[in-house]
Design an enzyme around this catalytic site. Structure first.
Site, PDB file in Angstrom:
ATOM      1  N   HIS A 165       0.796  -1.231   0.000  1.00  0.00           N
ATOM      2  CA  HIS A 165       0.000   0.000   0.000  1.00  0.00           C
ATOM      3  C   HIS A 165       0.834   1.290   0.000  1.00  0.00           C
ATOM      4  CE1 HIS A 165      -3.357  -2.585   0.186  1.00  0.00           C
ATOM      5  NE2 HIS A 165      -3.512  -2.681   1.491  1.00  0.00           N
ATOM      6  N   GLU A 223     -11.289  -4.033  -2.808  1.00  0.00           N
ATOM      7  CA  GLU A 223     -10.444  -2.961  -3.324  1.00  0.00           C
ATOM      8  C   GLU A 223     -10.263  -3.129  -4.833  1.00  0.00           C
ATOM      9  OE1 GLU A 223      -6.835  -3.370  -0.674  1.00  0.00           O
ATOM     10  OE2 GLU A 223      -8.260  -4.727   0.235  1.00  0.00           O
ATOM     11  N   HIS A 226      -9.638   1.788   0.745  1.00  0.00           N
ATOM     12  CA  HIS A 226      -9.522   0.647   1.659  1.00  0.00           C
ATOM     13  C   HIS A 226     -10.612   0.633   2.734  1.00  0.00           C
ATOM     14  CE1 HIS A 226      -7.503  -2.597   3.748  1.00  0.00           C
ATOM     15  NE2 HIS A 226      -6.558  -2.612   2.841  1.00  0.00           N
TER      16      HIS A 226
HETATM   17  C1  BGC Z   1      -4.212  -6.595   2.109  1.00  0.00           C
HETATM   18  C2  BGC Z   1      -4.006  -7.398   3.370  1.00  0.00           C
HETATM   19  C3  BGC Z   1      -3.541  -6.468   4.434  1.00  0.00           C
HETATM   20  C4  BGC Z   1      -4.547  -5.373   4.612  1.00  0.00           C
HETATM   21  C5  BGC Z   1      -4.036  -4.364   5.575  1.00  0.00           C
HETATM   22  C6  BGC Z   1      -5.246  -5.572   2.375  1.00  0.00           C
HETATM   23  O1  BGC Z   1      -5.468  -4.791   1.249  1.00  0.00           O
HETATM   24  O2  BGC Z   1      -4.566  -7.403   1.029  1.00  0.00           O
HETATM   25  O3  BGC Z   1      -3.060  -8.408   3.184  1.00  0.00           O
HETATM   26  O4  BGC Z   1      -3.314  -7.123   5.641  1.00  0.00           O
HETATM   27  O5  BGC Z   1      -4.783  -4.737   3.399  1.00  0.00           O
HETATM   28  O6  BGC Z   1      -5.018  -3.850   6.319  1.00  0.00           O
END
Ligand code: BGC
Length: 381
Positions: free
Chosen positions: A137, A346, A211
């Site tokens: 991210h 997402e 998210h």
């Molecule tokens: C990911 C997860 C991660 C989470 C974090 C998601 O988008 O795919 O692996 O733990 O984000 O909050």
């Protein structure tokens, strides 16, 4: 005689008031509006603002300038009662201290980049390893942890908020000054529309998403939610959740959501992919390949009757079943967020695309414009 008259009056009153009450909450029109208020300061004393968007049906979204985060989203259940369908905190402090990306805009590259590096135009770029050996991210300080500049936008569909941010050349290791705009519109059709755009002055990679952790029941585990994803394939991952590069058919596997299926039905099956993700934490390859807005997924929560449909221009969607929530966070209304108390959907390009030449490209060149749109549409059944 007297008693039966009294009973009759009570029943008549109930019959009269129930429809009136329903009318009041489900169909009453209010004037769409957007309001701004102060929401606190970051540790470096930057002011954060909170915008409240209300549509004609009284549906309400609160979005703050820190991380461009959806702080709350109140939509109606089948009885017309508003409920907040996203996880998060009541105050800014919670987000500053510890947030697993609750409601935030994710960038410059949403999802993982394997080994925290990639090559572009013959040059190797190294990024922060904030998830084991990998980048997740956008790195240590992604777009979820920066202050966006907010501006109200006029929209014939509803009320809009434009957020912009300039990510400097070299920020978190990514090349090029990237000018990003994200427009959130809360439409009178009960949709939260998110339109992302970006330009760069050097070759770079971009993958933006939101998210939000949804819970259409507004409490408890999401295991009873029913999910349908319009995807015949997914991208299997290794133990570090990096795609292997294969596009694998979902047929005959717990990843098959081509027909609406209860999320909890197969989540604990013995399956090498579910073990890697501790549940669902994978990218589905959407059947829509045109790049224009198309149906991607639908979630239905049977107790509340709430339905959320997702439309996107993106080729992929990450379904994350909140596996890493562990009860250590107490969020809005004192709710303890245990494992699988929220789900993320997402919309995105596939994880690790910068290192996977076979995946749709995430490269953005100077002179080009990155465009991506996603709609979360709410209704009841
Ligand atoms: C990911 C997860 C991660 C989470 C974090 C998601 O988008 O795919 O692996 O733990 O984000 O909050």
């Amino acid at each position: 005689m007297k008693i039966s008259k009294a009973i009759f009056s009570v029943i008549a009153l109930a019959l009269l008031t129930v429809p009136l009450w329903r009318l009041d909450t489900t169909t009453a029109m209010v004037t769409p509006e957007i309001k701004k208020q102060a929401f606190g300061m970051t540790a470096s004393r930057e002011a954060v603002e909170l915008y409240t968007l209300t549509n004609a049906n009284g549906v309400e979204a609160r979005i703050m300038t820190y991380g461009g985060t959806v702080v709350s989203l109140k939509v109606r259940d089948r009885h017309g009662v508003l409920g907040d369908v996203v996880l998060g905190y009541e105050t800014l402090e919670g987000y500053l201290k510890n947030s697993p990306y609750f409601g935030a805009i994710i960038g410059r590259y949403g999802n993982r980049i394997g080994k925290a590096r990639f090559s572009l135009s013959g040059k190797e770029y190294t990024l922060g390893k904030n998830n084991g050996e990998n980048t997740l991210h956008g790195g240590f300080k992604g777009f979820d942890k920066v202050i966006w500049k907010g501006k109200e936008v006029k929209s014939k569909d509803g009320v809009g908020l434009s957020l912009s941010y300039v990510s400097k050349d070299g920020e978190e290791g990514f090349p090029g000054n990237l000018t990003v705009t994200v427009v959130y519109t809360l439409t009178n059709n009960n949709e939260l529309k998110i339109e992302y755009s970006a330009t760069t002055d050097k070759y770079t990679v971009v993958n933006l998403t939101n998210h939000s952790y949804f819970n259409l029941a507004c409490e408890g585990a999401i295991l009873n939610h029913e999910l349908m994803i319009d995807a015949s394939r997914f991208t299997p991952v290794d133990a570090g959740l990096i795609p292997t590069g294969e596009l694998r058919s979902v047929k005959g596997t717990p990843m098959d959501f081509t027909r609406s299926t209860v999320i909890g039905a197969r989540i604990d099956q013995r399956d090498e992919q579910l073990t890697a993700g501790r549940g669902y934490d994978h990218n589905w390859v959407l059947n829509n390949v045109t790049g224009s807005l198309a149906f991607a997924a639908r979630v239905y929560e049977p107790r509340s009757g709430r339905v959320m449909e997702i439309y996107t221009t993106e080729p992929g969607i990450q379904f994350y079943s909140g596996n890493f929530l562990d009860g250590s966070i107490t969020g809005k209304g004192g709710q303890v967020y245990k494992q699988r108390y929220g789900l993320c959907l997402e919309t995105q390009h596939f994880p690790d695309s910068p290192n996977k030449p076979g995946f749709p490209s995430t490269v953005l060149k100077p002179g080009q414009r990155y465009n991506s749109s996603t709609i979360y549409r709410f209704s009841v059944r």
